[in-house]
Scaffold this motif. Structure first.
Motif, short mmCIF file in Angstrom:
data_model
loop_
_atom_site.label_atom_id
_atom_site.label_comp_id
_atom_site.label_asym_id
_atom_site.label_seq_id
_atom_site.Cartn_x
_atom_site.Cartn_y
_atom_site.Cartn_z
N GLY A 106 0.85 -1.29 0.27
CA GLY A 106 -0.20 0.10 -0.26
C GLY A 106 0.69 1.54 0.43
O GLY A 106 2.24 1.11 0.54
N ILE A 107 0.17 2.70 0.19
CA ILE A 107 0.99 3.77 0.44
C ILE A 107 0.02 4.25 1.40
O ILE A 107 -1.05 4.73 1.81
N VAL A 108 1.65 4.41 2.36
CA VAL A 108 1.11 5.54 3.49
C VAL A 108 1.14 7.30 3.69
O VAL A 108 1.56 7.50 3.03
N VAL A 109 0.03 7.04 4.62
CA VAL A 109 -0.25 8.67 3.86
C VAL A 109 -0.22 9.04 5.38
O VAL A 109 -0.79 9.09 6.32
N PRO A 110 1.38 9.63 6.27
CA PRO A 110 0.92 9.68 7.34
C PRO A 110 0.36 11.60 7.87
O PRO A 110 0.71 12.18 6.99
N VAL A 111 -0.22 11.75 8.44
CA VAL A 111 -1.03 12.93 8.86
C VAL A 111 -0.86 13.46 10.27
O VAL A 111 -1.15 12.99 11.27
N ASP A 112 -1.11 14.94 10.14
CA ASP A 112 -0.33 15.64 11.26
C ASP A 112 -1.47 15.72 12.25
O ASP A 112 -2.82 15.47 11.77
N ASN A 113 -1.14 15.19 13.48
CA ASN A 113 -1.84 15.44 14.47
C ASN A 113 -1.88 16.29 15.28
O ASN A 113 -2.75 16.39 16.20
N GLY A 114 -1.37 17.71 15.07
CA GLY A 114 -1.22 18.83 15.32
C GLY A 114 -2.94 19.13 14.43
O GLY A 114 -3.47 20.31 14.83
N LEU A 115 -3.47 19.21 13.72
CA LEU A 115 -3.62 19.37 12.71
C LEU A 115 -5.73 19.26 13.24
O LEU A 115 -5.74 18.79 14.11
N HIS A 116 -6.07 20.68 12.76
CA HIS A 116 -8.18 20.35 13.11
C HIS A 116 -8.75 19.39 12.56
O HIS A 116 -8.01 18.88 11.21
N GLU A 117 -9.82 19.43 13.21
CA GLU A 117 -10.34 18.57 11.73
C GLU A 117 -11.05 18.91 10.80
O GLU A 117 -10.75 17.91 9.82
N PRO A 118 -11.45 19.67 10.30
CA PRO A 118 -11.43 20.69 8.79
C PRO A 118 -9.79 20.64 8.00
O PRO A 118 -10.32 19.65 6.68
N GLU A 119 -8.72 20.55 8.61
CA GLU A 119 -7.96 20.09 7.87
C GLU A 119 -7.61 18.75 7.28
O GLU A 119 -7.54 18.53 6.75
N VAL A 120 -7.86 17.87 8.33
CA VAL A 120 -7.80 16.30 8.74
C VAL A 120 -9.23 15.57 7.68
O VAL A 120 -8.54 15.08 6.60
N VAL A 121 -10.36 16.40 7.62
CA VAL A 121 -11.00 16.21 6.58
C VAL A 121 -10.83 16.42 5.07
O VAL A 121 -10.46 15.31 4.37
N ASN A 122 -9.93 17.39 4.86
CA ASN A 122 -9.32 18.41 3.88
C ASN A 122 -8.84 17.19 3.08
O ASN A 122 -8.80 17.04 1.96
N ILE A 123 -7.45 16.76 3.56
CA ILE A 123 -6.78 15.88 3.41
C ILE A 123 -7.51 14.31 2.73
O ILE A 123 -6.50 13.98 2.33
N VAL A 124 -7.71 13.53 3.99
CA VAL A 124 -8.62 12.49 3.80
C VAL A 124 -9.25 12.54 3.00
O VAL A 124 -9.22 11.37 1.80
N ASN A 125 -10.16 13.68 2.33
CA ASN A 125 -11.03 13.50 1.56
C ASN A 125 -10.66 14.02 -0.38
O ASN A 125 -10.38 12.91 -1.06
N ALA A 139 -10.17 9.60 16.50
CA ALA A 139 -11.37 9.24 15.57
C ALA A 139 -12.92 10.10 15.49
O ALA A 139 -12.73 9.24 14.30
N PHE A 140 -12.91 10.19 16.52
CA PHE A 140 -14.12 11.40 16.01
C PHE A 140 -14.23 11.92 14.48
O PHE A 140 -14.93 12.22 14.23
N TYR A 141 -13.06 12.70 14.58
CA TYR A 141 -12.67 13.62 13.42
C TYR A 141 -13.25 12.81 11.68
O TYR A 141 -13.97 13.21 11.04
#
Length: 588
Positions: A106-125, A139-141
């Motif tokens: 697979g391909i790993v996507v490291p996500v900054d643990n300090g990001l706010h919910e909208p920023e995380v959602v934007n990256i995941v989308n 996890a609720f993000y």
């Protein structure tokens, strides 16, 4: 100086053709090789057991955990090239999920643990991962915003959802193995608004960069690396995670910057290689200097002389007596076991670099960016230049200066322009952004870094600052904000400073230099004031201006600060401790 015959990856020849067939091994191939070489040696360590006790996994145990999770991922539908997001505090679990995604092709996507919910959602989308491994408090993000994504935990309290409890019911048919040219990771450099940029890095990019960097910094399977800065960041990921895996060294995962926790892990972990940013090293050195100063002027003066002598001996004879001369000081600071300290993420004041070297710690700076995996220069331990961010890795990469202009400096005339690089560590491109990718490269294939600097005859790079932050005065002089900011690093009265240009007249014809300054608690304490008392800000401003006046003396008139603005609260910073310059400051 690093010699051409210093080939840190020479040992790979013993496994070439059997364990791997390309020029560079992939991550799965590398970990299997290290398990054969260093199977019973410690690999992952964390101080998060009962009462902050130490728990350690050997290379064999790490390989078993990674393989088990990779099997589970495949059994549960992960296909070659599918994305797996990993977001959490530094931990062996984080590293296990990272490696397992790669073992499953697979391909790993490291996500900054300090990001706010909208920023995380934007990256995941944007990345569209099939699986997410995260700490339970985030996890609720994903649950609230990302239907269809399978969410699992990095925390032992999660029970059957915990990363180490995920086991395949039977050995699955493996996915087609990744090659060194396949994408290994997508690192997102931002995600607040619009489409975030995802830097695609192949197995070859990351593995080659780690090995090539070791030409300027040899380390061994007896070393203990301290992964304290957030490991999602390219700098920590490469220097404190990938690099030690390449030599069979041990990794201590730090989760907190709290001083008491940091000192405990440094001491009990017997750390030998520490990675940090200028802010961290400045804080440590500031504490050491206060301790020395408290011993009185005679002792402080003597130690200052010993420090100077130790540094000169190291520079001239390449022997460093500082470790013994400053043994008591280093033990009190819990850094006596450190063999090498590396600073990255921004230029460090040359005086800080000199002080650590004088105390017996080989202290070196490196330079790079996410798009280059990230290291493209590192000061050799035995031949460093304190004013440089590092020496290039010729002949394994090429660096040149684009559109150079002659600039007069204290050391003579330098040709300053945008730094550009070509080599195996340069990214594949931005994820699903072909136009933005194309704009990053010259016609002859060099990556444009966006950093302004010069390079000397030995290949040492000196940074001036970011091209987009450049200030041009009315006299046509170039001013680099970062150079001015760096000059304040050891002034305890200033916690944060950001330099920018401002227009001194309504016609906007004359750009001058403004400093946005957030005073430190120490300054308020020394003045006997409470921070939030608006009636004392004139006195605080006067104290700050005295510091600014001292620093101004070191600069030409056109690059001196002419306006000081006090901040009510510090500017927002990234998790790698860089100020976010697209700010709206709250001032007095």
């Amino acid at each position: 100086m690093a010699e051409i015959n210093n080939i840190p990856w020479k040992y790979l020849d013993d496994f070439r053709g059997s364990e791997f067939k390309g020029e560079w091994p992939t991550f799965p191939e590398l970990l299997r090789i290290q398990a054969k070489r260093n199977g019973e040696r410690p690999c992952f360590t964390a101080f998060d057991g009962p009462g902050d006790s130490k728990r350690t996994q050997t290379y064999n145990e790490v390989l078993a955990n990674v393989t088990a999770l990779a099997d589970w991922l495949i059994e549960n539908g992960l296909k070659k090239g599918d994305r797996v997001a990993v977001m959490g505090k530094n931990s062996p679990e984080w590293a296990t999920a990272y490696l397992a995604a790669l073992f499953a092709s697979g391909i790993v996507v490291p996500v900054d643990n300090g990001l706010h919910e909208p920023e995380v959602v934007n990256i995941v989308n944007t990345a569209k991962p099939e699986f997410v491994f995260c700490d339970d408090d985030k996890a609720f993000y994903y649950k609230n915003n990302c239907p269809g994504v399978k969410i699992y935990s990095l925390n032992p309290e999660a029970g059957e959802r915990y990363v180490y409890n995920l086991k395949a019911k039977a050995k699955p048919e493996p996915n087609e193995p990744a090659t060194e040219y396949d994408t290994a990771a997508i690192l997102f450099t931002s995600g607040t608004t619009g489409k975030p940029k995802g830097v695609m890095l192949s197995h070859r990019n990351l593995i080659s960069d780690g090995f090539i960097a070791q030409r300027n910094f040899n380390h061994y399977n007896t070393d203990v690396f301290y992964a304290l800065l957030p490991i999602h960041h390219a700098y920590t990921m490469q220097a404190a995670f990938i690099n030690p895996l390449q030599t069979g060294a041990s990794i201590v995962f730090g989760k907190s910057m709290a001083v008491s926790k940091l000192l405990k892990e440094l001491k009990e972990g017997k750390i030998t290689v520490m990675l940090g940013v200028p802010l961290l090293y400045n804080k440590l050195l500031s504490g050491i200097r206060r301790g020395i100063k408290s011993k009185g002027p005679v002792v402080a003066g003597f130690l200052a002389f010993v420090s100077w002598l130790s540094y000169m001996i190291k520079k001239v004879f390449h022997v460093n007596p500082g470790k013994q001369l400053f043994k008591t000081v280093l033990e009190q600071a819990s850094i006596y076991t450190i063999r090498v300290a590396i600073s990255g993420g921004g230029p460090l004041a040359a005086s800080v670099c000199r002080q650590y070297n004088a105390m017996g710690i080989d202290f070196i700076q490196g330079y790079g960016l996410t798009e280059t995996s990230p290291i493209i220069a590192l000061n050799p331990v035995e031949h460093f230049k304190s004013e440089s961010v590092g020496m290039s890795f010729a002949p394994y990469e090429e660096i040149k200066i684009l559109n150079p202009e002659k600039v007069i400096t204290k050391k003579g005339v330098e040709e300053v322009g945008e730094i550009a690089v070509k080599g195996p560590m340069v990214m594949q491109g931005y994820y699903n952004m072909p136009e933005e990718t194309k704009a990053m490269f010259t016609e002859d294939g060099f990556l444009k870094t966006g950093d302004l600097g010069s390079i000397d005859s030995e290949g040492f790079i000196k940074l001036c600052g970011r091209a987009k932050n450049l200030i041009v005065t009315s006299g046509g002089k170039n001013v680099y904000p970062e150079e001015i900011e760096d000059a304040f690093q050891l002034y305890d009265g200033i916690q944060q400073i950001t330099v920018r240009g401002y227009y001194a007249d309504d016609e906007k014809t004359s750009e001058e230099i403004e400093a946005l300054i957030y005073p430190s608690d120490d300054l308020y304490k020394s003045l006997g004031f409470e921070r939030n008392n608006e009636f004392v800000q004139d006195e605080v401003l006067e104290a700050v201006q005295k510091i600014v006046a001292k620093v101004n003396k070191n600069f030409q008139a056109y690059s001196q600060i002419s306006k000081v603005t006090l901040l009510k609260e510090p500017l927002e910073m990234t998790t790698s401790q860089k100020v976010k310059r697209n700010f709206v400051p709250k001032t007095y």
